[in-house]
Design an enzyme around this catalytic site. Structure first.
Site, mmCIF file in Angstrom:
data_model
loop_
_atom_site.group_PDB
_atom_site.id
_atom_site.type_symbol
_atom_site.label_atom_id
_atom_site.label_comp_id
_atom_site.label_asym_id
_atom_site.label_seq_id
_atom_site.Cartn_x
_atom_site.Cartn_y
_atom_site.Cartn_z
ATOM 1 C CB SER A 168 -0.872 0.004 1.250
ATOM 2 O OG SER A 168 -1.533 1.251 1.404
ATOM 3 C CE1 TYR A 181 -4.390 -2.537 5.282
ATOM 4 C CE2 TYR A 181 -3.587 -0.298 4.985
ATOM 5 C CZ TYR A 181 -4.037 -1.485 4.447
ATOM 6 O OH TYR A 181 -4.135 -1.633 3.089
#
Ligand code: NAD
Ligand code: MG
Length: 334
Positions: free
Chosen positions: A226, A239
């Site tokens: 990401s 996360y």
């Protein structure tokens, strides 16, 4: 130079014209490749207006969420992705293959000629059924392997099941992930933290270990990381660090497995319209403006990343390993 190895200018020229004559009769492009070139051209599409832009309707779903219930429904390439045989005969396992990037990759891989196994949570059976039907409609084998990746024994079973049903394995996409936003570290429980680490870090570790004995030279491992790996949001404390870990394992494992002929690469999306965002991944405020802060002024759709997953799996990308390919609408770095 020995006399028989010497070529006169005349011999070279006559040899050349002979091979040119052969080329004229037998075209350089094989029939399949020229068919793709001959297809009618697609009209140019402006990427800024090609897909929905914010504001989006406020919406929530219980985790893990279903793509079919999102408004608007995400585009995974169901109606648009066209294959050209790039993964003919390959066998792929994709975690989180029911929705989002995993589903876009599953559809694209099948249309490129691969048999595809997908893993997902039992609560996502409705999305998964659609994906299996799409894989079969592409004329490929589709294998559904529901189960929870937070369990090491399941990760092993999943790989064995994929290998058994596909008759081998040469593409592994570790794509599933847990993202639940928390405004403060004080709101983040140890159970939350543990679930995020188990899903995003332990599961790829267990899955890769189980898959490795089956992967032959030429195989590819792909991890979905990401933009959070390099530009973490304040409300994604747990996360974001798992995505830094993902980018890191891609680079480490690429070095470890290069001598075995196995490539390892990552895809780093920016804001993409998927169930992860509407089932606890983002605040309603962020969701309504989702993707509006990118130069494209909109979120990406999963289909817009499909070709990246194909490229990284394609044996023609044989020199690409340890790379992270970004798709963030012009914002940030992979
Ligand atoms: P998604 O919700 O469609 O996919 C995530 C999938 O993870 C789910 O479909 C689910 O099947 C799977 N999953 C979660 N926990 C699981 C568990 N315990 N066991 C088995 N499966 C489990 O969302 P997505 O956005 O397509 O996510 C795919 C990947 O993309 C993830 O790695 C995510 O971190 C990454 N990503 C997403 C965005 C975004 O904006 N959507 C941005 C950057 C990275
Ligand atoms: Mg899903």
């Amino acid at each position: 130079m020995k006399e028989e190895n010497k070529l006169s200018r005349r011999q070279i020229i006559s040899g050349l014209s002979a091979s040119l004559a052969v080329a004229a009769v037998s075209p350089i492009l094989p029939a399949e490749a020229s068919a793709a070139v001959d297809a009618a051209p697609e009209p140019l599409k402006d990427p800024t207006t090609a897909y929905p832009r914010p504001p989006f309707k406020s919406q929530t779903q219980p985790w893990p969420g279903l793509a079919s219930k999102m408004e608007p429904v995400p585009d995974h390439g169901e109606k648009t992705y066209k294959g050209s045989g790039r993964l003919k005969g390959r066998k792929a396992l994709i975690t989180g293959g029911d929705s989002g990037m995993g589903r876009a990759a599953a559809i694209a891989y099948a249309r490129e000629g691969a048999d595809v196994a997908i893993n997902y949570l039992p609560a996502e059976e409705a999305d998964a059924k659609e994906v299996i039907a799409l894989i079969k409609a592409a004329g490929q084998k589709g294998v559904a392997i529901p189960g929870d990746l937070r369990d090491e024994a399941f990760c092993k079973r999943m790989v064995e099941e994929a290998v058994r049903q596909l008759g081998g394995l040469d593409i592994l996409v570790n794509n599933a992930a847990r993202q639940q936003q928390r405004q403060s570290i004080l709101d983040l429980t140890s159970e939350d933290f543990d679930a995020t680490m188990k899903t995003n870090i332990y599961a790829p570790f267990w899955t890769i270990k189980a898959a490795l004995p089956h992967l032959k030279p030429g195989s590819a491992i792909i991890g979905t990381t990401s933009e959070q790996a390099t530009d973490p949001s304040e409300d994604l404390y747990d996360y974001a660090q798992t995505k830094a870990a993902t980018t890191n394992y891609v680079r480490s494992l690429a070095k470890q497995l290069a001598p075995k002929g196995i490539r390892v690469n990552g895809v780093a999306p920016g804001p993409i319209w998927t169930p992860l965002q509407v089932s606890g991944g983002a605040t309603q405020e962020k969701l309504q403006k989702f993707g509006g802060d990118t130069p494209m002024k909109r979120p990406g759709q999963p289909v817009e990343l499909a070709s990246i997953y194909v490229q990284l799996a394609d044996p023609q990308a044989s020199y690409a390993t340890g790379q992270v390919y970004g798709a963030a609408g012009g914002k940030g770095m992979p």
